[in-house]
Design a protein around this motif. Sequence first.
Motif, PDB file in Angstrom:
ATOM      1  N   TRP A 162       0.953  -1.273  -0.026  1.00  0.00           N
ATOM      2  CA  TRP A 162      -0.038   0.039  -0.253  1.00  0.00           C
ATOM      3  C   TRP A 162       0.893   1.363  -0.024  1.00  0.00           C
ATOM      4  CZ3 TRP A 162      -4.104   2.078  -1.477  1.00  0.00           C
ATOM      5  CH2 TRP A 162      -4.567   3.398  -0.874  1.00  0.00           C
ATOM      6  N   ASN A 163       0.615   2.028  -1.155  1.00  0.00           N
ATOM      7  CA  ASN A 163       1.430   3.423  -1.297  1.00  0.00           C
ATOM      8  C   ASN A 163       0.336   4.528  -1.386  1.00  0.00           C
ATOM      9  OD1 ASN A 163       1.002   2.702  -3.881  1.00  0.00           O
ATOM     10  ND2 ASN A 163       2.980   2.929  -4.546  1.00  0.00           N
ATOM     11  N   GLN A 164      -0.723   4.290  -1.229  1.00  0.00           N
ATOM     12  CA  GLN A 164      -1.812   5.355  -1.451  1.00  0.00           C
ATOM     13  C   GLN A 164      -1.780   5.597  -2.849  1.00  0.00           C
ATOM     14  OE1 GLN A 164      -2.048   8.551   1.484  1.00  0.00           O
ATOM     15  NE2 GLN A 164      -0.829   7.548   2.834  1.00  0.00           N
ATOM     16  N   SER A 165      -1.561   5.071  -3.820  1.00  0.00           N
ATOM     17  CA  SER A 165      -1.681   5.294  -5.328  1.00  0.00           C
ATOM     18  C   SER A 165      -2.748   4.868  -6.002  1.00  0.00           C
ATOM     19  CB  SER A 165      -0.317   4.821  -5.843  1.00  0.00           C
ATOM     20  OG  SER A 165      -0.495   3.422  -6.037  1.00  0.00           O
ATOM     21  N   ALA A 166      -3.096   5.400  -6.878  1.00  0.00           N
ATOM     22  CA  ALA A 166      -4.434   4.993  -7.682  1.00  0.00           C
ATOM     23  C   ALA A 166      -4.391   3.479  -8.258  1.00  0.00           C
ATOM     24  CB  ALA A 166      -4.868   5.802  -8.800  1.00  0.00           C
ATOM     25  N   GLU A 167      -2.973   3.239  -8.455  1.00  0.00           N
ATOM     26  CA  GLU A 167      -2.869   1.935  -9.043  1.00  0.00           C
ATOM     27  C   GLU A 167      -3.142   0.777  -8.016  1.00  0.00           C
ATOM     28  OE1 GLU A 167      -0.905   4.656 -11.513  1.00  0.00           O
ATOM     29  OE2 GLU A 167      -0.885   4.332  -9.403  1.00  0.00           O
ATOM     30  N   ALA A 168      -2.325   1.173  -6.774  1.00  0.00           N
ATOM     31  CA  ALA A 168      -2.616   0.135  -5.522  1.00  0.00           C
ATOM     32  C   ALA A 168      -4.168   0.101  -5.065  1.00  0.00           C
ATOM     33  CB  ALA A 168      -1.849   0.489  -4.481  1.00  0.00           C
ATOM     34  N   LEU A 169      -4.830   1.241  -5.289  1.00  0.00           N
ATOM     35  CA  LEU A 169      -6.241   1.481  -4.839  1.00  0.00           C
ATOM     36  C   LEU A 169      -7.099   0.288  -5.858  1.00  0.00           C
ATOM     37  CD1 LEU A 169      -8.411   2.377  -3.065  1.00  0.00           C
ATOM     38  CD2 LEU A 169      -8.656   4.407  -4.305  1.00  0.00           C
ATOM     39  N   ALA A 170      -6.587   0.343  -7.039  1.00  0.00           N
ATOM     40  CA  ALA A 170      -7.128  -0.403  -8.084  1.00  0.00           C
ATOM     41  C   ALA A 170      -7.126  -1.870  -7.766  1.00  0.00           C
ATOM     42  CB  ALA A 170      -6.826   0.039  -9.657  1.00  0.00           C
ATOM     43  N   ALA A 171      -6.051  -2.155  -7.487  1.00  0.00           N
ATOM     44  CA  ALA A 171      -5.453  -3.389  -7.275  1.00  0.00           C
ATOM     45  C   ALA A 171      -6.531  -4.188  -5.839  1.00  0.00           C
ATOM     46  CB  ALA A 171      -4.182  -3.667  -7.169  1.00  0.00           C
ATOM     47  N   ILE A 172      -6.231  -3.314  -5.099  1.00  0.00           N
ATOM     48  CA  ILE A 172      -7.167  -3.655  -3.934  1.00  0.00           C
ATOM     49  C   ILE A 172      -8.638  -4.037  -4.103  1.00  0.00           C
ATOM     50  CG2 ILE A 172      -8.023  -3.103  -1.565  1.00  0.00           C
ATOM     51  CD1 ILE A 172      -4.915  -1.749  -1.137  1.00  0.00           C
ATOM     52  N   ARG A 173      -9.168  -2.804  -4.627  1.00  0.00           N
ATOM     53  CA  ARG A 173     -10.630  -3.073  -5.090  1.00  0.00           C
ATOM     54  C   ARG A 173     -10.656  -4.276  -5.728  1.00  0.00           C
ATOM     55  NH1 ARG A 173     -11.077   2.723  -6.959  1.00  0.00           N
ATOM     56  NH2 ARG A 173     -12.144   3.815  -5.108  1.00  0.00           N
ATOM     57  N   GLY A 174      -9.743  -4.820  -6.824  1.00  0.00           N
ATOM     58  CA  GLY A 174      -9.887  -5.786  -7.663  1.00  0.00           C
ATOM     59  C   GLY A 174      -9.833  -7.187  -6.811  1.00  0.00           C
ATOM     60  N   SER A 175      -9.223  -6.975  -5.840  1.00  0.00           N
ATOM     61  CA  SER A 175      -8.978  -8.319  -5.050  1.00  0.00           C
ATOM     62  C   SER A 175      -9.909  -8.345  -3.820  1.00  0.00           C
ATOM     63  CB  SER A 175      -7.523  -8.158  -4.393  1.00  0.00           C
ATOM     64  OG  SER A 175      -7.396  -7.156  -3.171  1.00  0.00           O
ATOM     65  N   LEU A 176     -10.971  -7.579  -3.750  1.00  0.00           N
ATOM     66  CA  LEU A 176     -11.792  -8.016  -2.619  1.00  0.00           C
ATOM     67  C   LEU A 176     -12.488  -9.253  -2.370  1.00  0.00           C
ATOM     68  CD1 LEU A 176     -13.652  -4.433  -2.486  1.00  0.00           C
ATOM     69  CD2 LEU A 176     -11.990  -5.418  -0.799  1.00  0.00           C
ATOM     70  N   MET A 247      -0.781  -5.572  -5.401  1.00  0.00           N
ATOM     71  CA  MET A 247       0.065  -4.286  -5.593  1.00  0.00           C
ATOM     72  C   MET A 247      -0.530  -3.631  -6.742  1.00  0.00           C
ATOM     73  SD  MET A 247       3.775  -5.608  -6.670  1.00  0.00           S
ATOM     74  CE  MET A 247       4.326  -4.107  -7.117  1.00  0.00           C
ATOM     75  N   GLY A 248      -0.347  -2.325  -6.955  1.00  0.00           N
ATOM     76  CA  GLY A 248      -0.586  -1.637  -8.151  1.00  0.00           C
ATOM     77  C   GLY A 248       0.624  -1.589  -9.269  1.00  0.00           C
ATOM     78  N   ALA A 249       0.287  -1.505 -10.352  1.00  0.00           N
ATOM     79  CA  ALA A 249       1.261  -1.773 -11.467  1.00  0.00           C
ATOM     80  C   ALA A 249       1.512  -0.644 -12.274  1.00  0.00           C
ATOM     81  CB  ALA A 249       0.664  -2.771 -12.291  1.00  0.00           C
ATOM     82  N   TYR A 250       2.995  -0.311 -12.564  1.00  0.00           N
ATOM     83  CA  TYR A 250       3.147   0.827 -13.375  1.00  0.00           C
ATOM     84  C   TYR A 250       2.835   2.193 -12.813  1.00  0.00           C
ATOM     85  CZ  TYR A 250       4.787  -2.824 -16.558  1.00  0.00           C
ATOM     86  OH  TYR A 250       5.387  -3.877 -17.248  1.00  0.00           O
ATOM     87  N   GLY A 251       3.348   2.556 -11.679  1.00  0.00           N
ATOM     88  CA  GLY A 251       3.028   3.733 -11.182  1.00  0.00           C
ATOM     89  C   GLY A 251       3.947   4.655 -11.865  1.00  0.00           C
ATOM     90  N   HIS A 252       5.207   4.366 -12.516  1.00  0.00           N
ATOM     91  CA  HIS A 252       5.860   5.115 -13.489  1.00  0.00           C
ATOM     92  C   HIS A 252       5.573   4.537 -14.861  1.00  0.00           C
ATOM     93  CE1 HIS A 252       8.353   6.726  -9.987  1.00  0.00           C
ATOM     94  NE2 HIS A 252       8.551   5.412  -9.603  1.00  0.00           N
ATOM     95  N   SER A 253       6.160   5.187 -15.847  1.00  0.00           N
ATOM     96  CA  SER A 253       5.831   4.919 -17.119  1.00  0.00           C
ATOM     97  C   SER A 253       6.393   3.708 -17.671  1.00  0.00           C
ATOM     98  CB  SER A 253       6.350   6.165 -18.165  1.00  0.00           C
ATOM     99  OG  SER A 253       7.853   5.922 -18.166  1.00  0.00           O
ATOM    100  N   ARG A 254       6.047   2.882 -18.415  1.00  0.00           N
ATOM    101  CA  ARG A 254       6.531   1.775 -19.084  1.00  0.00           C
ATOM    102  C   ARG A 254       8.021   1.672 -19.483  1.00  0.00           C
ATOM    103  NH1 ARG A 254       1.798  -0.687 -22.836  1.00  0.00           N
ATOM    104  NH2 ARG A 254       1.495   1.790 -22.819  1.00  0.00           N
ATOM    105  N   PHE A 255       8.103   3.087 -20.254  1.00  0.00           N
ATOM    106  CA  PHE A 255       9.421   3.265 -20.892  1.00  0.00           C
ATOM    107  C   PHE A 255      10.401   3.546 -19.759  1.00  0.00           C
ATOM    108  CE2 PHE A 255      12.775   6.326 -22.174  1.00  0.00           C
ATOM    109  CZ  PHE A 255      13.332   5.565 -23.060  1.00  0.00           C
ATOM    110  N   ARG A 256      10.281   4.289 -18.631  1.00  0.00           N
ATOM    111  CA  ARG A 256      11.188   4.350 -17.524  1.00  0.00           C
ATOM    112  C   ARG A 256      11.498   2.907 -16.906  1.00  0.00           C
ATOM    113  NH1 ARG A 256      10.628   8.109 -12.139  1.00  0.00           N
ATOM    114  NH2 ARG A 256      11.980   7.064 -10.877  1.00  0.00           N
ATOM    115  N   GLU A 257      10.444   2.239 -16.677  1.00  0.00           N
ATOM    116  CA  GLU A 257      10.551   0.866 -15.926  1.00  0.00           C
ATOM    117  C   GLU A 257      11.194  -0.160 -16.877  1.00  0.00           C
ATOM    118  OE1 GLU A 257       8.207  -1.190 -13.501  1.00  0.00           O
ATOM    119  OE2 GLU A 257       7.357   0.661 -12.660  1.00  0.00           O
TER     120      GLU A 257
END
Length: 279
Positions: A162-176, A247-257
């Motif tokens: 959990w890092n309070q990001s929109a990506e992490a929140l979406a993952a948690i919603r999807g895992s309920l 966990m959330g995925a790709y909080g940074h851009s795909r290119f950066r990762e």
Amino acid sequence: MSYKTLVTVMRHKDRDTALLDAAATLAEAWGAHLDVLALGTDRLQPGAYYAGAAAVAIQTSMQDAIDDAKAAEAASRDALRLRDCPWAVMAAAAQIGAMGQIVARHGGLADMVVLPAPYGAGRTAEDVAVVEAALFSTRTPVMILPDGATPPVRPERVLLAWNQSAEALAAIRGSLPLLKTAKTVEITVIDPPEHDPDRSDPGGHLAEVLSRHGIHAEITVLSRTMPRISDVISRHVGETGADMVVMGAYGHSRFREAILGGATRNMLEGATIPVLMAH
């Protein structure tokens, strides 16, 4: 809320039959319908051919992709014939650049997409493209199953990164639905920001919201004692015996990762247990 439609991708009989079996196991346990996309890939790079040969090369390459898709379709039907869940298999062939559209069409309305870890022995850039297409083109939770991982029908201990990001929140919603069946859920926070409003109780608000779903969550705050966030998570997984990470995925851009690395890519490279991701 429950998972009633699962989608997975079959590309090669030798590499993906175990994944198909795992997806079918999840579908059987959850009473879900399993849709299989039998995907052939056109690997042609037109710029590599002179003008006179391009037309023949394009036709040959696409025919190879169609043949691969048909072979994957036949292997899928053979593997699913005796499984105790409703299923359907659809064949498609596409270039890597068009994979996002194909995967989005088949996975966009699903409750979960089940895919293999895209790095490791036998995996190629096409596997990475499929995972990224699922994450970015469908907005559907994606369950990554490393080779040999046990399908998380009812996980014992789930770690929420959990890092309070929109990506992490979406993952948690999807895992309920999975979190409701888990024996233990742990909210893991790594180095919460010093001036964050929740600094005094990191993860507390999330735990409160989860409790309204009947999910009792523990909270663990970890220091970033290793250079990579993924290494901190992986070490904690080993220490706690967690059998799934959310966990959330790709909080940074795909290119950066792709160039510099990042938590998403590093977790996908080193995962040994199922990881549920969302973007």
